[in-house]
Motif scaffolding. Structure first.
Motif, PDB file in Angstrom:
ATOM      1  N   LYS A 105       0.848  -1.190   0.000  1.00 17.64           N
ATOM      2  CA  LYS A 105       0.000   0.000   0.000  1.00 17.64           C
ATOM      3  C   LYS A 105       0.889   1.247   0.000  1.00 17.64           C
ATOM      4  N   ASN A 107       0.286   5.131   0.950  1.00 13.18           N
ATOM      5  CA  ASN A 107      -0.688   6.024   1.592  1.00 13.18           C
ATOM      6  C   ASN A 107      -2.066   5.375   1.654  1.00 13.18           C
ATOM      7  N   ILE A 109      -3.398   3.139  -0.266  1.00  8.65           N
ATOM      8  CA  ILE A 109      -3.953   2.696  -1.541  1.00  8.65           C
ATOM      9  C   ILE A 109      -3.252   1.417  -1.967  1.00  8.65           C
ATOM     10  N   ILE A 111      -1.470  -1.334  -3.992  1.00 11.69           N
ATOM     11  CA  ILE A 111      -0.554  -1.268  -5.127  1.00 11.69           C
ATOM     12  C   ILE A 111      -0.188  -2.685  -5.548  1.00 11.69           C
ATOM     13  N   VAL A 135       3.016   5.270 -10.558  1.00  9.28           N
ATOM     14  CA  VAL A 135       2.112   5.917  -9.584  1.00  9.28           C
ATOM     15  C   VAL A 135       1.978   7.403  -9.889  1.00  9.28           C
ATOM     16  N   THR A 136       2.125   7.756 -11.138  1.00  6.45           N
ATOM     17  CA  THR A 136       2.136   9.168 -11.514  1.00  6.45           C
ATOM     18  C   THR A 136       0.903   9.902 -11.022  1.00  6.45           C
ATOM     19  N   GLN A 137      -0.281   9.360 -11.301  1.00  2.70           N
ATOM     20  CA  GLN A 137      -1.497  10.094 -10.951  1.00  2.70           C
ATOM     21  C   GLN A 137      -1.638  10.263  -9.449  1.00  2.70           C
ATOM     22  N   GLN A 138      -1.268   9.245  -8.680  1.00  2.00           N
ATOM     23  CA  GLN A 138      -1.371   9.354  -7.223  1.00  2.00           C
ATOM     24  C   GLN A 138      -0.432  10.431  -6.702  1.00  2.00           C
ATOM     25  N   ILE A 139       0.785  10.501  -7.224  1.00  2.00           N
ATOM     26  CA  ILE A 139       1.740  11.504  -6.762  1.00  2.00           C
ATOM     27  C   ILE A 139       1.284  12.901  -7.183  1.00  2.00           C
ATOM     28  N   ASP A 141      -1.831  13.829  -7.623  1.00  2.00           N
ATOM     29  CA  ASP A 141      -2.996  14.170  -6.791  1.00  2.00           C
ATOM     30  C   ASP A 141      -2.579  14.550  -5.376  1.00  2.00           C
ATOM     31  N   THR A 142      -1.559  13.886  -4.832  1.00  2.00           N
ATOM     32  CA  THR A 142      -1.147  14.133  -3.447  1.00  2.00           C
ATOM     33  C   THR A 142      -0.172  15.297  -3.356  1.00  2.00           C
ATOM     34  N   TYR A 147       4.820  10.289   2.434  1.00  2.00           N
ATOM     35  CA  TYR A 147       4.267   9.106   1.799  1.00  2.00           C
ATOM     36  C   TYR A 147       4.660   7.895   2.632  1.00  2.00           C
TER      37      TYR A 147
END
Length: 615
Positions: A105, A107, A109, A111, A135-139, A141-142, A147
């Motif tokens: 996981k 954060n 989520i 993986i 994990v581009t979109q997660q990084i 977004d955050t 992390y």
């Protein structure tokens, strides 16, 4: 204005890594199979890019230092980018001892990996693993902040008395490689290489796909596992044969020693996030670099290598956008676009474009203006395909090519200049020849025609569409069809009518003639010249402006010629223009005899008859 290039993945490397994943899975199923994945190029970025690593070890202390053999299941690290840094890509790598834990996981989520890697130590026969996730979109977004990677558990391999504990190679950790853009950066070429290779005694990795234009600010970063601070036994890093170090953090005899060059930490136990300045270690013009690592004792594994080089070059690519294939012709019109996308500089003009059909050099064209970074230029060329070229054929457009394979522009990538497609001429529908259509001449070649039956006569396939047109241009474009084919009037003879036969992929054009003939005239032989609007003259239907050379003679009952006329004279109304002419110019009532000479080859004999005249 800031110019920035787009980036595109190196697809052939992606395919290779999928194959590597398959080999790794097979390796897990077959006992005793050794394996490792060579470190190769995964993705390339060209533009105003740089990179940063962040991550953490799950080892609470240095291996082999008297502490218990254990790893944690979670650890955190912080990302700190400048406000003007824009994240382009973020890749998560996690690794550890054993065959692998591939469900973690970040954060909170879940993986699961996109790709996995494995390594089998040649000295101890122990397995190690690494996993990759985009994990581009997660990084994005955050953004900046802490992390936490959790649920990475390799404890089953670290039971008391295990070989991992016995030779102090128990480890686990994670790292995220972040590629970011910033308009203040110089234009760089940034390459991300990954795999999983160990350093038993010596390891050589060749980093290809480089293009060094300016080595100012050049740097290289490593994500490496199982490096020990307390083991400095001939552990060296050389780039192009030159010994590299960053003391005191990374001594030249202990390159991988549990350090983080981005935070200056020396407590990143059993993993390294190191970056080195290589401005003096790589030369302008280099297209590859050799990394050589040695280790006399430590079991070091290289997972990821990232290079950043200043490289200001265009990259010309070309695409065929559309091909116009006319029916019944070998002349084609091609729309194309030249791009300068994966680049770090403008594409100068002119960039030559060679056109090949089945490897036969056919024609050339060129760009007309400088193409900016991320820009394009569209063009069009008309080609006549030689009859010797078979159907179908291969059409190839090659940019920066003089037709002999020579280019005049230095590019970032010299192997992506071609666009190839297969072209097949459309199938022209077959049809039957059509007979001409005849109609009576209504005057000066005008006629009324019925050619509705030609629709069924012309086709060989009832499913084909048929339309009739007055001009060839209308037939070719399929516009302005003739709608009244049963009662069509043409004003000239002959008149050509064009027929468009529409097939599934193409059309055919044929034609037929409308032609008039001089039909026999009809004589109305009664004249009542009282000017009441009925039978006021000697009317012969189908004569005037049809038989242009006719001669009409009128005789009285005694055989005397009283009137003579032709196409240029009005009809006879009882007036005399021959012989004795009465005072009033009018002939007396009675029966008269006419002779009509048509002077037409179809009617060689004159028409004769009687008519009755009354004043």
């Amino acid at each position: 204005m800031v110019l920035m290039c787009n980036f595109r993945p190196q697809r052939f490397y992606l395919v290779k890594t999928k194959l590597q994943n398959l080999l790794f899975i097979v390796g897990l199923l077959v006992s005793g199979v050794a394996g490792a994945q060579e470190v190769t190029l995964y993705e390339q970025f060209n533009g105003r890019y740089d990179f940063v690593f962040f991550g953490n070890t799950l080892n609470p202390h240095e291996n082999g230092s008297g502490f218990p053999c254990q790893t944690l299941t979670q650890a955190s690290a912080a990302l700190n980018l400048a406000p003007t840094d824009v994240i382009a890509k973020a890749y998560l790598y996690w690794a550890g001892s054993g065959t692998g834990d591939f469900n973690v996981k970040l954060n909170g989520i879940d993986i699961t990996p996109d790709r996995t890697f494995s390594h089998l130590s040649n000295t101890a026969g122990l397995k190690y693993f690494s996993a990759f996730k985009d994990v581009t979109q997660q990084i994005i977004d955050t953004g900046n902040g802490d992390y936490l990677l959790s649920e990475l558990d390799v404890s089953e391999f670290l039971v008391p008395g295990s070989t991992y504990c016995g030779n102090a190679t128990n480890f686990a950790g994670w790292a995220i490689v972040v590629v970011y853009e910033n308009p203040a950066l110089p234009i760089n070429q940034l390459n991300v290489y990954d795999g999983l290779q160990g350093v038993p005694n010596q390891l050589t990795i060749t980093l290809d796909n480089l293009n060094v234009i300016d080595n100012e600010g050049a740097k290289i970063g490593f994500v490496a596992w199982e490096g020990d601070r307390l083991i400095a036994n001939n552990e060296t890093l050389r780039i192009n044969g030159i010994l590299v170090g960053n003391p005191p953090l990374n001594p030249t005899n202990n390159a991988f020693n549990g350090t983080n060059s981005f935070t200056n930490s020396n407590t990143l136990y059993n993993m390294d996030l190191d970056v080195y300045d290589i401005q003096g270690y790589i030369d302008i013009g280099d297209v590859s670099a050799e990394i050589r690592l040695t280790s006399g004792q430590d079991v070091v594994m290289i997972n990821t290598v990232v290079t950043k080089l200043n490289s200001q070059l265009p990259d010309a690519t070309i695409a065929i956008d559309n091909i116009q294939l006319p029916c019944e012709s070998r002349e084609i019109t091609v729309d194309y676009t030249v791009y300068n996308v994966d680049c770090t500089n403008e594409l100068p003009a002119p960039a030559r474009i060679a056109v090949f059909v089945d490897d036969f050099y056919l024609a050339s064209t060129q760009t007309t203006g400088e193409i900016p970074i991320g820009g394009s230029e569209s063009g069009q060329i008309t080609l006549t395909i030689p009859d010797i070229i078979p159907d179908p054929f291969e059409l190839r457009f090659s940019v920066d090519n003089d037709g002999n394979g020579n280019g005049g522009i230095v590019e970032l990538e010299e192997s992506n200049n071609d666009f190839v497609t297969t072209v097949a001429f459309p199938v022209v529908p077959e049809y039957h020849a059509l007979p001409e259509v005849l109609a009576c001449n209504e005057g000066l070649g005008a006629g009324t025609y019925n050619f509705s039956g030609h629709r069924d006569l012309v086709v060989t396939d009832p499913a084909h569409g048929v339309s009739f047109h007055e001009t060839l241009a209308d037939a070719q474009s399929g516009q302005n069809p003739i709608l009244n084919t049963e009662n069509y009037t043409a004003t000239a003879s002959p008149t050509e009518v064009f027929v468009r036969i529409e097939g599934p992929t193409c059309y055919a054009i044929t034609s037929f003639l409308l032609r008039t003939r001089n039909c026999p005239p009809t004589v109305y032989n009664y004249i009542s010249a009282n000017e009441d609007g009925y039978n006021d003259d000697f009317f012969i239907d189908g004569l005037r402006d049809i038989f242009l050379n006719f001669k009409l003679s009128v005789y009285n009952r005694w055989g005397q010629l009283v009137w003579m006329g032709n196409n240029n004279m009005p009809n006879w109304t009882g007036n005399n223009n021959q012989g004795f002419i009465p005072l009033d110019g009018r002939t007396p009532d009675g029966t008269y005899f006419y002779i009509l000479e048509l002077n037409d080859p179809d009617y060689p004999a004159p028409l004769k008859g009687y008519l009755y005249y009354k004043k």
